[in-house]
Write a protein that holds these residues in place. Structure first.
Motif, PDB file in Angstrom:
ATOM      1  N   ALA A 171      -6.652  11.218 -38.335  1.00  0.00           N
ATOM      2  CA  ALA A 171      -7.195  11.940 -37.166  1.00  0.00           C
ATOM      3  C   ALA A 171      -7.005  11.008 -35.921  1.00  0.00           C
ATOM      4  N   PHE A 172      -7.182   9.697 -36.052  1.00  0.00           N
ATOM      5  CA  PHE A 172      -7.215   9.002 -34.758  1.00  0.00           C
ATOM      6  C   PHE A 172      -5.847   9.074 -34.387  1.00  0.00           C
ATOM      7  N   VAL A 173      -4.999   8.775 -35.042  1.00  0.00           N
ATOM      8  CA  VAL A 173      -3.445   8.639 -34.837  1.00  0.00           C
ATOM      9  C   VAL A 173      -2.936  10.089 -34.091  1.00  0.00           C
ATOM     10  N   HIS A 174      -3.236  11.133 -34.761  1.00  0.00           N
ATOM     11  CA  HIS A 174      -2.792  12.477 -34.256  1.00  0.00           C
ATOM     12  C   HIS A 174      -3.535  13.181 -33.359  1.00  0.00           C
ATOM     13  N   GLU A 175      -4.796  12.730 -33.399  1.00  0.00           N
ATOM     14  CA  GLU A 175      -5.854  13.509 -32.443  1.00  0.00           C
ATOM     15  C   GLU A 175      -6.119  12.627 -31.125  1.00  0.00           C
ATOM     16  N   VAL A 176      -5.654  11.465 -30.978  1.00  0.00           N
ATOM     17  CA  VAL A 176      -6.349  10.390 -30.308  1.00  0.00           C
ATOM     18  C   VAL A 176      -5.025   9.821 -29.358  1.00  0.00           C
ATOM     19  N   LEU A 177      -4.387   9.056 -30.169  1.00  0.00           N
ATOM     20  CA  LEU A 177      -3.495   8.095 -29.848  1.00  0.00           C
ATOM     21  C   LEU A 177      -2.124   9.240 -29.348  1.00  0.00           C
ATOM     22  N   PHE A 178      -1.882  10.043 -30.122  1.00  0.00           N
ATOM     23  CA  PHE A 178      -0.523  10.893 -29.749  1.00  0.00           C
ATOM     24  C   PHE A 178      -0.784  11.549 -28.550  1.00  0.00           C
TER      25      PHE A 178
ATOM     26  N   TYR B  38      -2.918  11.072 -26.110  1.00  0.00           N
ATOM     27  CA  TYR B  38      -3.052   9.999 -25.101  1.00  0.00           C
ATOM     28  C   TYR B  38      -1.475   9.824 -24.524  1.00  0.00           C
ATOM     29  N   ALA B  39      -0.851   9.512 -25.474  1.00  0.00           N
ATOM     30  CA  ALA B  39       0.741   9.186 -25.123  1.00  0.00           C
ATOM     31  C   ALA B  39       1.300  10.274 -24.301  1.00  0.00           C
ATOM     32  N   ARG B  40       1.170  11.418 -25.177  1.00  0.00           N
ATOM     33  CA  ARG B  40       2.086  12.534 -24.636  1.00  0.00           C
ATOM     34  C   ARG B  40       1.598  12.906 -23.168  1.00  0.00           C
ATOM     35  N   ALA B  41       0.208  12.921 -22.957  1.00  0.00           N
ATOM     36  CA  ALA B  41      -0.003  13.495 -21.542  1.00  0.00           C
ATOM     37  C   ALA B  41       0.368  12.413 -20.431  1.00  0.00           C
ATOM     38  N   ARG B  42       0.763  11.173 -20.963  1.00  0.00           N
ATOM     39  CA  ARG B  42       1.080  10.297 -19.991  1.00  0.00           C
ATOM     40  C   ARG B  42       2.523   9.947 -19.737  1.00  0.00           C
ATOM     41  N   LEU B  43       3.357  10.619 -20.796  1.00  0.00           N
ATOM     42  CA  LEU B  43       4.960  10.664 -20.823  1.00  0.00           C
ATOM     43  C   LEU B  43       5.448  10.868 -19.425  1.00  0.00           C
TER      44      LEU B  43
ATOM     45  N   ALA C  92       9.145  11.757 -34.644  1.00  0.00           N
ATOM     46  CA  ALA C  92      10.321  10.845 -35.078  1.00  0.00           C
ATOM     47  C   ALA C  92      10.059   9.349 -34.999  1.00  0.00           C
ATOM     48  N   LYS C  93      10.616   8.899 -36.144  1.00  0.00           N
ATOM     49  CA  LYS C  93      10.410   7.292 -35.992  1.00  0.00           C
ATOM     50  C   LYS C  93      11.794   6.688 -35.279  1.00  0.00           C
ATOM     51  N   VAL C  94      11.654   6.916 -33.909  1.00  0.00           N
ATOM     52  CA  VAL C  94      12.616   6.588 -33.148  1.00  0.00           C
ATOM     53  C   VAL C  94      12.187   5.278 -32.191  1.00  0.00           C
ATOM     54  N   ALA C  95      13.164   4.071 -32.099  1.00  0.00           N
ATOM     55  CA  ALA C  95      12.670   3.005 -31.550  1.00  0.00           C
ATOM     56  C   ALA C  95      12.068   3.048 -30.340  1.00  0.00           C
ATOM     57  N   PRO C  96      12.923   3.777 -29.177  1.00  0.00           N
ATOM     58  CA  PRO C  96      12.572   3.756 -27.979  1.00  0.00           C
ATOM     59  C   PRO C  96      11.338   4.441 -27.647  1.00  0.00           C
ATOM     60  N   LEU C  97      11.061   5.709 -28.474  1.00  0.00           N
ATOM     61  CA  LEU C  97       9.867   6.173 -28.384  1.00  0.00           C
ATOM     62  C   LEU C  97       8.558   5.683 -28.658  1.00  0.00           C
ATOM     63  N   LYS C  98       8.670   4.658 -29.817  1.00  0.00           N
ATOM     64  CA  LYS C  98       7.763   3.812 -30.343  1.00  0.00           C
ATOM     65  C   LYS C  98       7.360   2.588 -29.463  1.00  0.00           C
ATOM     66  N   THR C  99       8.402   2.324 -28.786  1.00  0.00           N
ATOM     67  CA  THR C  99       8.244   1.358 -27.609  1.00  0.00           C
ATOM     68  C   THR C  99       7.440   1.885 -26.435  1.00  0.00           C
ATOM     69  N   ILE C 100       7.748   2.882 -25.927  1.00  0.00           N
ATOM     70  CA  ILE C 100       7.039   3.574 -25.211  1.00  0.00           C
ATOM     71  C   ILE C 100       5.663   3.984 -25.282  1.00  0.00           C
ATOM     72  N   GLN C 101       5.415   4.231 -26.523  1.00  0.00           N
ATOM     73  CA  GLN C 101       4.033   4.799 -26.789  1.00  0.00           C
ATOM     74  C   GLN C 101       3.222   3.520 -27.014  1.00  0.00           C
ATOM     75  N   GLY C 102       3.671   2.506 -27.589  1.00  0.00           N
ATOM     76  CA  GLY C 102       3.032   1.094 -27.405  1.00  0.00           C
ATOM     77  C   GLY C 102       2.805   0.734 -25.797  1.00  0.00           C
ATOM     78  N   MET C 103       3.577   0.915 -25.033  1.00  0.00           N
ATOM     79  CA  MET C 103       3.292   0.484 -23.619  1.00  0.00           C
ATOM     80  C   MET C 103       2.306   1.161 -23.033  1.00  0.00           C
ATOM     81  N   ILE C 104       2.081   2.574 -23.397  1.00  0.00           N
ATOM     82  CA  ILE C 104       1.417   3.416 -22.707  1.00  0.00           C
ATOM     83  C   ILE C 104      -0.130   3.143 -23.266  1.00  0.00           C
TER      84      ILE C 104
END
Length: 222
Positions: A18-25, A27-32, A68-80
């Motif tokens: 729930a933390f990953v799917h309801e908080v982290l994701f 949070y990143a989606r809103a700021r993309l 998706a386990k795509v490297a640029p997405l994971k990098t951007i999520q981490g930065m956000i």
């Protein structure tokens, strides 16, 4: 044989789904959109464009929707997320049994490592800003899909080589049976975390445990 090291997954293992799917994701989606606008010329955005040849924001939102386990997405999520942790808007959520066990195992000399589909930077952030304090110093290493996919035995062989431990002395913890199959094929010891809160389906091919305390008892980790 008591393991000399532990390699742990994050999502569904140390951290509630729930933390990953309801908080982290979210949070990143809103700021993309804001991230894409402010980082339009950044190398990571060039990497997205190289992948899709179209609108980076549309691609990123699509990848996120598909997890998706795509490297640029994971990098951007981490930065956000880094900005969120730094601002105090995010705190890494761990199951309550995790931090005490990690501290005990580290104190007993076990080599601790993480392997997750989230970027190495995102892994470090979660443990550095956890609700149990900064645990990042307990780990020898953090591995992401740059070593390979989590359902590929070769990925675990690379991690074993990087740790310097014998495969048979490294215990891999995950909630996903297919990942455990791959780790077992590479010679690692395996255990499936079956967290009731995450409604994990227990498999039949690996030992199971409801939490890290049960892992410790089953494998004599203290």
């Amino acid at each position: 044989m008591t393991p000399a090291g532990v390699l742990t997954d994050i999502e569904g293992t140390t951290t509630p789904l729930a933390f990953v799917h309801e908080v982290l994701f979210p949070y990143a989606r809103a700021r993309l959109p804001g991230f894409c606008a402010s980082h339009a010329g950044a190398p990571v955005m060039d990497a997205v464009r190289a992948e899709v040849g179209g609108d980076p924001l549309e691609a990123l939102l699509g990848w996120m929707a598909a997890d998706a386990k795509v490297a640029p997405l994971k990098t951007i999520q981490g930065m956000i997320w880094a900005e969120g942790y730094a601002a105090g808007e995010l705190t890494g959520k761990l199951y309550p049994d995790v931090a005490p066990a990690l501290r005990r195992w580290h104190g007993a000399g076990l080599r601790l490592n993480v392997y997750s589909s989230g970027s190495e930077a995102a892994q470090r952030l979660l443990f550095a800003h956890s609700d149990a304090g900064d645990l990042s110093g307990l780990f020898d290493g953090f591995f992401d899909t740059s070593v390979g996919l989590k359902r590929d035995a070769a990925s675990y062989a690379r991690i074993v080589a990087a740790t310097g431990l014998a495969a048979a002395t490294l215990l891999f913890l995950s909630d996903v049976e297919a990942e455990l199959d791959a780790a077992g094929a590479a010679g690692l010891v395996t255990c499936q975390l079956v967290r009731p809160a995450d409604r994990t389906a227990a498999g039949t091919r690996h030992p199971t445990a409801a939490d890290f305390d049960e892992v410790a008892a089953r494998f004599d980790l203290g």
